[in-house]
Design an enzyme around this catalytic site. Structure first.
Site, mmCIF file in Angstrom:
data_model
loop_
_atom_site.group_PDB
_atom_site.id
_atom_site.type_symbol
_atom_site.label_atom_id
_atom_site.label_comp_id
_atom_site.label_asym_id
_atom_site.label_seq_id
_atom_site.Cartn_x
_atom_site.Cartn_y
_atom_site.Cartn_z
ATOM 1 N N ASP A 64 -23.037 -44.653 13.789
ATOM 2 C CA ASP A 64 -23.175 -44.128 12.434
ATOM 3 C C ASP A 64 -24.425 -43.267 12.272
ATOM 4 O O ASP A 64 -25.287 -43.223 13.147
ATOM 5 C CB ASP A 64 -23.196 -45.279 11.421
ATOM 6 C CG ASP A 64 -24.118 -46.422 11.841
ATOM 7 O OD1 ASP A 64 -24.937 -46.233 12.762
ATOM 8 O OD2 ASP A 64 -24.032 -47.511 11.255
ATOM 9 N N ASN A 131 -24.942 -58.743 4.836
ATOM 10 C CA ASN A 131 -23.716 -58.942 4.057
ATOM 11 C C ASN A 131 -22.463 -58.856 4.934
ATOM 12 O O ASN A 131 -21.357 -58.743 4.436
ATOM 13 C CB ASN A 131 -23.634 -57.915 2.914
ATOM 14 C CG ASN A 131 -23.553 -56.482 3.427
ATOM 15 O OD1 ASN A 131 -23.579 -56.232 4.630
ATOM 16 N ND2 ASN A 131 -23.451 -55.525 2.518
ATOM 17 N N HIS A 133 -21.795 -56.475 7.178
ATOM 18 C CA HIS A 133 -21.312 -55.139 7.551
ATOM 19 C C HIS A 133 -21.500 -54.882 9.046
ATOM 20 O O HIS A 133 -22.410 -55.433 9.666
ATOM 21 C CB HIS A 133 -21.934 -54.032 6.692
ATOM 22 C CG HIS A 133 -23.366 -53.691 6.961
ATOM 23 N ND1 HIS A 133 -24.364 -53.867 6.032
ATOM 24 C CD2 HIS A 133 -23.975 -53.141 8.042
ATOM 25 C CE1 HIS A 133 -25.509 -53.446 6.521
ATOM 26 N NE2 HIS A 133 -25.307 -53.003 7.752
ATOM 27 N N GLU A 138 -19.083 -51.443 4.838
ATOM 28 C CA GLU A 138 -19.543 -52.416 3.854
ATOM 29 C C GLU A 138 -18.376 -53.295 3.387
ATOM 30 O O GLU A 138 -17.207 -52.945 3.616
ATOM 31 C CB GLU A 138 -20.137 -51.654 2.653
ATOM 32 C CG GLU A 138 -21.339 -50.781 2.991
ATOM 33 C CD GLU A 138 -22.644 -51.590 3.097
ATOM 34 O OE1 GLU A 138 -22.596 -52.793 3.391
ATOM 35 O OE2 GLU A 138 -23.712 -50.980 2.864
HETATM 36 C C1 GLP Z 1 -27.739 -50.926 9.688
HETATM 37 C C2 GLP Z 1 -26.807 -50.316 10.728
HETATM 38 C C3 GLP Z 1 -25.993 -51.355 11.452
HETATM 39 C C4 GLP Z 1 -26.881 -52.514 11.872
HETATM 40 C C5 GLP Z 1 -27.457 -53.180 10.657
HETATM 41 C C6 GLP Z 1 -28.356 -54.353 10.979
HETATM 42 O O1 GLP Z 1 -27.230 -50.938 8.411
HETATM 43 N N1 GLP Z 1 -25.951 -49.320 10.199
HETATM 44 O O2 GLP Z 1 -25.359 -50.760 12.571
HETATM 45 O O3 GLP Z 1 -26.141 -53.437 12.609
HETATM 46 O O4 GLP Z 1 -28.228 -52.217 9.954
HETATM 47 O O5 GLP Z 1 -29.619 -53.917 11.330
HETATM 48 P P1 GLP Z 1 -30.758 -54.782 11.974
HETATM 49 O O6 GLP Z 1 -30.397 -54.927 13.403
HETATM 50 O O7 GLP Z 1 -31.992 -53.953 11.787
HETATM 51 O O8 GLP Z 1 -30.800 -56.067 11.243
#
Ligand code: GLP
Length: 249
Positions: A64, A131, A133, A138
């Protein structure tokens, strides 16, 4: 099918996940890795930088990108990947959705689906949002969607604001691989550490696939490995730990 691998801490998660990725890289002459951003994969990329596995035959596709950010923007996911990984190892090709497409985000999504079509993912690395995702899918995202433009929820904007000076600077939209695109990967590797992820991991284990909890889509995939530390697994009971860990042996 979900398999759970328990690690003591974040460092061990990175080690175990790196080993799985390295094995995949060494398994054939032409490999496509699906990569993720966020803090969870940072330890894995650090291991790539120090161990320097052979990557000339590896193509990467990222999940993404924030809509509205150029790849040169310091908070863009393209920039993150360049800094943490791509500037350090010679990959064959690296793809990240174009968050600043000259026509539109929808056009960027269409082009990314064509790229994914040409480069089927062998192993997809995933983090998980608080949440539930995955990528930027989402709660409520369709399980049938390919790459698309999505609005970020308040919870995601809050969680990701730690990377920006103020919350107002966090983009409110993103171009993300859809759930259907993610499930096309031959294998999936999800990592999660810390108490903040415990609720999402519990729901992922306990709920039947439902669009209100995006990560539950992974239950429709035949080969998913989840590497979690004790804190992220802290809301699972003994029976669940035994049942899912057994599948990994
Ligand atoms: C972001 C990314 C996700 C990732 C998530 C969790 O929103 N788009 O791909 O898995 O955050 O991030 P973190 O690993 O910093 O907790």
């Amino acid at each position: 099918m979900l398999k759970l691998v328990l690690a003591n801490d974040e460092k061990e998660i990175s080690q175990k996940a790196y080993e799985i990725m390295e094995q995949e890289i060494n398994s054939k002459d032409d490999v496509t890795l699906g990569l993720a951003t966020g803090s969870s994969p940072e330890g894995i990329y650090e291991l790539f930088r120090t161990k320097k596995p052979k990557t000339n035959h590896v193509t990467t596709v990222n999940l993404d990108e924030y809509l509205g950010l150029e790849g040169t923007h310091p908070k863009s996911y393209r920039h993150f990947m360049n800094e943490k990984l791509f500037n350090h190892l010679p990959f064959k090709e690296t793809f990240v959705p174009d968050g600043a497409h000259p026509i539109s985000g929808e056009e960027a999504a269409k082009e990314y689906d064509a790229i994914l079509n040409d480069h089927p993912v062998d192993l997809q690395l995933l983090g998980i949002g608080e949440n539930g995702h995955i990528a930027f899918n989402e709660p409520g995202a369709s399980f049938d969607a390919g790459t698309n433009v999505t609005d970020l929820t308040e919870s995601t904007i809050n969680a990701n604001s730690r990377y920006f000076k103020t919350k107002d600077e966090v983009p409110t939209q993103a171009v993300t691989m859809g759930i259907a695109s993610i499930l096309k990967a031959k294998k999936i590797l999800l990592i999660a550490s810390g108490e903040k992820k415990a609720k999402a991991i519990k729901e992922l284990i306990e709920l039947a696939p439902t669009e209100t909890m995006p990560a539950t889509a992974l239950k429709n995939h035949p080969d998913v490995t989840i590497v979690v530390d004790k804190k992220a697994a802290s809301l699972l009971n003994e029976k669940q730990l035994k049942q899912y860990s057994k599948m990994s042996s």
